[in-house]
Design an enzyme around this catalytic site. Structure first.
Site, PDB file in Angstrom:
ATOM      1  N   CYS A  43       7.531  32.721  16.045  1.00 24.20           N
ATOM      2  CA  CYS A  43       6.619  33.863  16.060  1.00 24.20           C
ATOM      3  C   CYS A  43       5.818  33.930  14.749  1.00 24.20           C
ATOM      4  O   CYS A  43       4.924  33.125  14.536  1.00 24.20           O
ATOM      5  CB  CYS A  43       7.377  35.150  16.359  1.00 24.20           C
ATOM      6  N   HIS A  88      10.099  34.012  21.156  1.00 30.24           N
ATOM      7  CA  HIS A  88      11.412  34.242  20.545  1.00 30.24           C
ATOM      8  C   HIS A  88      12.505  33.593  21.387  1.00 30.24           C
ATOM      9  O   HIS A  88      13.137  34.244  22.227  1.00 30.24           O
ATOM     10  CB  HIS A  88      11.674  35.744  20.405  1.00 30.24           C
ATOM     11  N   GLU A 135      15.448  32.775  20.598  1.00 31.63           N
ATOM     12  CA  GLU A 135      16.792  33.288  20.309  1.00 31.63           C
ATOM     13  C   GLU A 135      17.190  34.451  21.217  1.00 31.63           C
ATOM     14  O   GLU A 135      18.377  34.696  21.451  1.00 31.63           O
ATOM     15  CB  GLU A 135      16.906  33.703  18.829  1.00 31.63           C
TER      16      GLU A 135
END
Length: 240
Positions: free
Chosen positions: A115, A214, A216
């Protein structure tokens, strides 16, 4: 058995509340470190440091770098005036992460930008940002507001490092109102259906990859596994 490679993760420096405390803190959502651990790496948090030699010393002690999400980048870093929606940049974090990228480039260290990390990598290379993506695409899909993530379908470039890690198409979680406009030294390797650049990778031999989403948040191991594998190779070559 080989030692687990060490991956440095850049962090926020914000006012935070926990227990009885409400104070400035160096922090990062747990998902980042958990993804590195799940991929077989050892996560180490890297808060902003002002010492001039710190970035070189840190890079000499880690096997890979993850430049994580966060606030907007100071538009002055890429020669622009702030857009009305650009706010809250952190000069200390900008300076620290740019120094880390300098040192990582010098050392041939593997790097993954997430990001804000992708945007900073573009700026570090002499590129620029579109400061408010909804102005370009006409909707807020990439950042619906608050703490919500937007769901965006992306298509990767065949033959790219990214495609080898995550496949030809995927749905990702996004939370960004800015995006990369120019990116010297990087090849575009994924776009959203609205044309927004969602990933880029370095053109040289060094493992250098950045995504606007993102990974994660979805416990998506492909990208982090790729970084940890590159970190292990870097360490085996005597990187540290």
């Amino acid at each position: 058995m080989d030692e687990a490679p060490v991956v440095g993760l850049t962090t926020y420096r914000e006012v935070a509340a926990w227990g009885v405390w409400n104070a400035r803190a160096d922090l990062l959502p747990t998902e980042y470190a958990a993804a590195v651990e799940a991929a077989g790496g050892v996560p180490v948090l890297l808060p902003p440091v002002a010492l001039a030699s710190a970035a070189t010393r840190v890079v000499g002690r880690i096997d890979a770098l993850m430049v994580c999400g966060g606030a907007d980048i100071d538009p002055g870093r890429y020669g622009a005036e702030p857009h009305a929606r650009t706010a809250g940049w952190r000069p200390d974090r900008d300076a620290w992460e740019l120094a880390l990228l300098d040192a990582a480039e010098e050392a041939g260290l593997p790097v993954l930008g997430i990001c804000r990390g992708m945007q900073l990598m573009a700026v570090h290379a002499g590129g620029s940002l579109d400061q408010h993506t909804p102005d370009l695409v006409g909707q807020d899909t990439h950042s619906p507001g608050g703490d919500a993530y937007g769901e965006v379908d992306v298509r990767t470039e065949p033959g790219s490092r990214l495609a080898a890690l995550i496949g030809e198409r995927t749905t990702v979680s996004c939370h960004h109102h800015q995006s990369v406009a120019t990116h010297p030294g990087f090849t575009p390797v994924a776009r959203a259906v609205d044309g927004t650049l969602e990933a880029m990778e370095g053109t040289g031999d060094r493992w250098s990859l950045a995504v606007q989403w993102h990974p994660e948040t979805r416990v998506e191991i492909g990208l982090t596994a790729g970084l940890v594998a590159a970190a292990r190779e870097h360490a085996a070559r005597g990187g540290r």
